[in-house]
Write a protein that holds these residues in place. Sequence first.
Motif, PDB file in Angstrom:
ATOM      1  N   MET A 117      32.180  49.385  38.285  1.00  0.00           N
ATOM      2  CA  MET A 117      32.159  48.288  37.332  1.00  0.00           C
ATOM      3  C   MET A 117      32.195  48.805  35.887  1.00  0.00           C
ATOM      4  N   GLU A 118      31.648  50.030  35.652  1.00  0.00           N
ATOM      5  CA  GLU A 118      31.693  50.587  34.305  1.00  0.00           C
ATOM      6  C   GLU A 118      33.130  50.730  33.819  1.00  0.00           C
ATOM      7  N   THR A 119      34.009  51.155  34.716  1.00  0.00           N
ATOM      8  CA  THR A 119      35.417  51.317  34.367  1.00  0.00           C
ATOM      9  C   THR A 119      36.023  49.979  33.956  1.00  0.00           C
ATOM     10  N   ASN A 120      35.682  48.912  34.676  1.00  0.00           N
ATOM     11  CA  ASN A 120      36.197  47.582  34.340  1.00  0.00           C
ATOM     12  C   ASN A 120      35.713  47.125  32.973  1.00  0.00           C
ATOM     13  N   VAL A 121      34.447  47.364  32.689  1.00  0.00           N
ATOM     14  CA  VAL A 121      33.885  46.984  31.388  1.00  0.00           C
ATOM     15  C   VAL A 121      34.603  47.752  30.274  1.00  0.00           C
ATOM     16  N   LEU A 122      34.805  49.039  30.479  1.00  0.00           N
ATOM     17  CA  LEU A 122      35.477  49.846  29.456  1.00  0.00           C
ATOM     18  C   LEU A 122      36.935  49.417  29.270  1.00  0.00           C
ATOM     19  N   LYS A 123      37.593  49.016  30.342  1.00  0.00           N
ATOM     20  CA  LYS A 123      38.966  48.510  30.230  1.00  0.00           C
ATOM     21  C   LYS A 123      39.005  47.224  29.423  1.00  0.00           C
ATOM     22  N   LEU A 124      38.081  46.307  29.705  1.00  0.00           N
ATOM     23  CA  LEU A 124      38.006  45.061  28.938  1.00  0.00           C
ATOM     24  C   LEU A 124      37.728  45.353  27.469  1.00  0.00           C
ATOM     25  N   ALA A 125      36.838  46.301  27.217  1.00  0.00           N
ATOM     26  CA  ALA A 125      36.457  46.641  25.848  1.00  0.00           C
ATOM     27  C   ALA A 125      37.615  47.243  25.062  1.00  0.00           C
ATOM     28  N   ALA A 126      38.548  47.872  25.751  1.00  0.00           N
ATOM     29  CA  ALA A 126      39.666  48.542  25.081  1.00  0.00           C
ATOM     30  C   ALA A 126      40.873  47.637  24.864  1.00  0.00           C
ATOM     31  N   GLN A 127      40.836  46.429  25.401  1.00  0.00           N
ATOM     32  CA  GLN A 127      42.001  45.551  25.338  1.00  0.00           C
ATOM     33  C   GLN A 127      42.178  44.846  23.996  1.00  0.00           C
ATOM     34  N   ASN A 128      41.128  44.791  23.187  1.00  0.00           N
ATOM     35  CA  ASN A 128      41.211  44.109  21.893  1.00  0.00           C
ATOM     36  C   ASN A 128      40.457  44.901  20.839  1.00  0.00           C
ATOM     37  N   ALA A 129      40.761  44.610  19.581  1.00  0.00           N
ATOM     38  CA  ALA A 129      40.155  45.363  18.484  1.00  0.00           C
ATOM     39  C   ALA A 129      38.635  45.245  18.470  1.00  0.00           C
ATOM     40  N   VAL A 130      38.120  44.030  18.716  1.00  0.00           N
ATOM     41  CA  VAL A 130      36.674  43.818  18.754  1.00  0.00           C
ATOM     42  C   VAL A 130      36.340  43.035  20.018  1.00  0.00           C
ATOM     43  N   VAL A 131      35.435  43.582  20.807  1.00  0.00           N
ATOM     44  CA  VAL A 131      34.992  42.927  22.036  1.00  0.00           C
ATOM     45  C   VAL A 131      33.470  42.867  22.018  1.00  0.00           C
ATOM     46  N   ILE A 132      32.957  41.679  22.324  1.00  0.00           N
ATOM     47  CA  ILE A 132      31.513  41.488  22.379  1.00  0.00           C
ATOM     48  C   ILE A 132      31.143  40.968  23.765  1.00  0.00           C
ATOM     49  N   PHE A 133      30.244  41.671  24.418  1.00  0.00           N
ATOM     50  CA  PHE A 133      29.665  41.180  25.664  1.00  0.00           C
ATOM     51  C   PHE A 133      28.376  40.478  25.267  1.00  0.00           C
ATOM     52  N   SER A 134      28.261  39.223  25.664  1.00  0.00           N
ATOM     53  CA  SER A 134      27.232  38.346  25.137  1.00  0.00           C
ATOM     54  C   SER A 134      26.652  37.490  26.255  1.00  0.00           C
ATOM     55  N   LYS A 135      25.655  36.701  25.907  1.00  0.00           N
ATOM     56  CA  LYS A 135      25.157  35.622  26.762  1.00  0.00           C
ATOM     57  C   LYS A 135      25.085  34.379  25.896  1.00  0.00           C
ATOM     58  N   SER A 136      25.496  33.264  26.448  1.00  0.00           N
ATOM     59  CA  SER A 136      25.580  32.029  25.665  1.00  0.00           C
ATOM     60  C   SER A 136      24.213  31.543  25.190  1.00  0.00           C
ATOM     61  N   THR A 137      23.140  31.987  25.819  1.00  0.00           N
ATOM     62  CA  THR A 137      21.797  31.541  25.458  1.00  0.00           C
ATOM     63  C   THR A 137      21.052  32.523  24.556  1.00  0.00           C
ATOM     64  N   CYS A 138      21.708  33.599  24.147  1.00  0.00           N
ATOM     65  CA  CYS A 138      21.063  34.664  23.371  1.00  0.00           C
ATOM     66  C   CYS A 138      21.244  34.419  21.872  1.00  0.00           C
ATOM     67  N   CYS A 139      20.142  34.268  21.153  1.00  0.00           N
ATOM     68  CA  CYS A 139      20.226  33.976  19.712  1.00  0.00           C
ATOM     69  C   CYS A 139      20.778  35.165  18.919  1.00  0.00           C
ATOM     70  N   MET A 140      20.447  36.396  19.309  1.00  0.00           N
ATOM     71  CA  MET A 140      20.987  37.560  18.600  1.00  0.00           C
ATOM     72  C   MET A 140      22.488  37.703  18.858  1.00  0.00           C
ATOM     73  N   CYS A 141      22.915  37.340  20.056  1.00  0.00           N
ATOM     74  CA  CYS A 141      24.354  37.351  20.355  1.00  0.00           C
ATOM     75  C   CYS A 141      25.074  36.372  19.438  1.00  0.00           C
ATOM     76  N   HIS A 142      24.500  35.208  19.280  1.00  0.00           N
ATOM     77  CA  HIS A 142      25.095  34.194  18.396  1.00  0.00           C
ATOM     78  C   HIS A 142      25.186  34.733  16.969  1.00  0.00           C
ATOM     79  N   ALA A 143      24.125  35.368  16.499  1.00  0.00           N
ATOM     80  CA  ALA A 143      24.107  35.899  15.133  1.00  0.00           C
ATOM     81  C   ALA A 143      25.172  36.983  14.940  1.00  0.00           C
TER      82      ALA A 143
END
Length: 103
Positions: A1-27
């Motif tokens: 799964m680490e490889t998949n995450v790194l592939k997703l992260a490399a597909q765009n200039a800025v990638v954020i892995f977040s949770k919709s309920t996380c206030c720091m993610c929102h910030a």
Amino acid sequence: METNVLKLAAQNAVVIFSKSTCCMCHAIKRLFYDQGVNPTVYELDEQRHGREMEQALKRLGCTPSVPAVFVGGKFVGTAHDVLTLQLDGSLKKMLKAAGALWL
């Protein structure tokens, strides 16, 4: 799964892995949007394999697991790291180098 995450992260200039309920993610997402950057956001609590992706982020050294920010395919850090880079001016340089910011 680490490889998949790194592939997703490399597909765009800025990638954020977040949770919709996380206030720091929102910030952190708002920080990028306010600079005119349109990050690709993966809301882990809305992803089919979100739990596995979150565990992969932890194994990659992301603690806490969200928000996990990648710029130019490289792991930048979590909220604390991103805010530190913003305050010292490094974030803008990284965004320009990754092609996420034009001005």
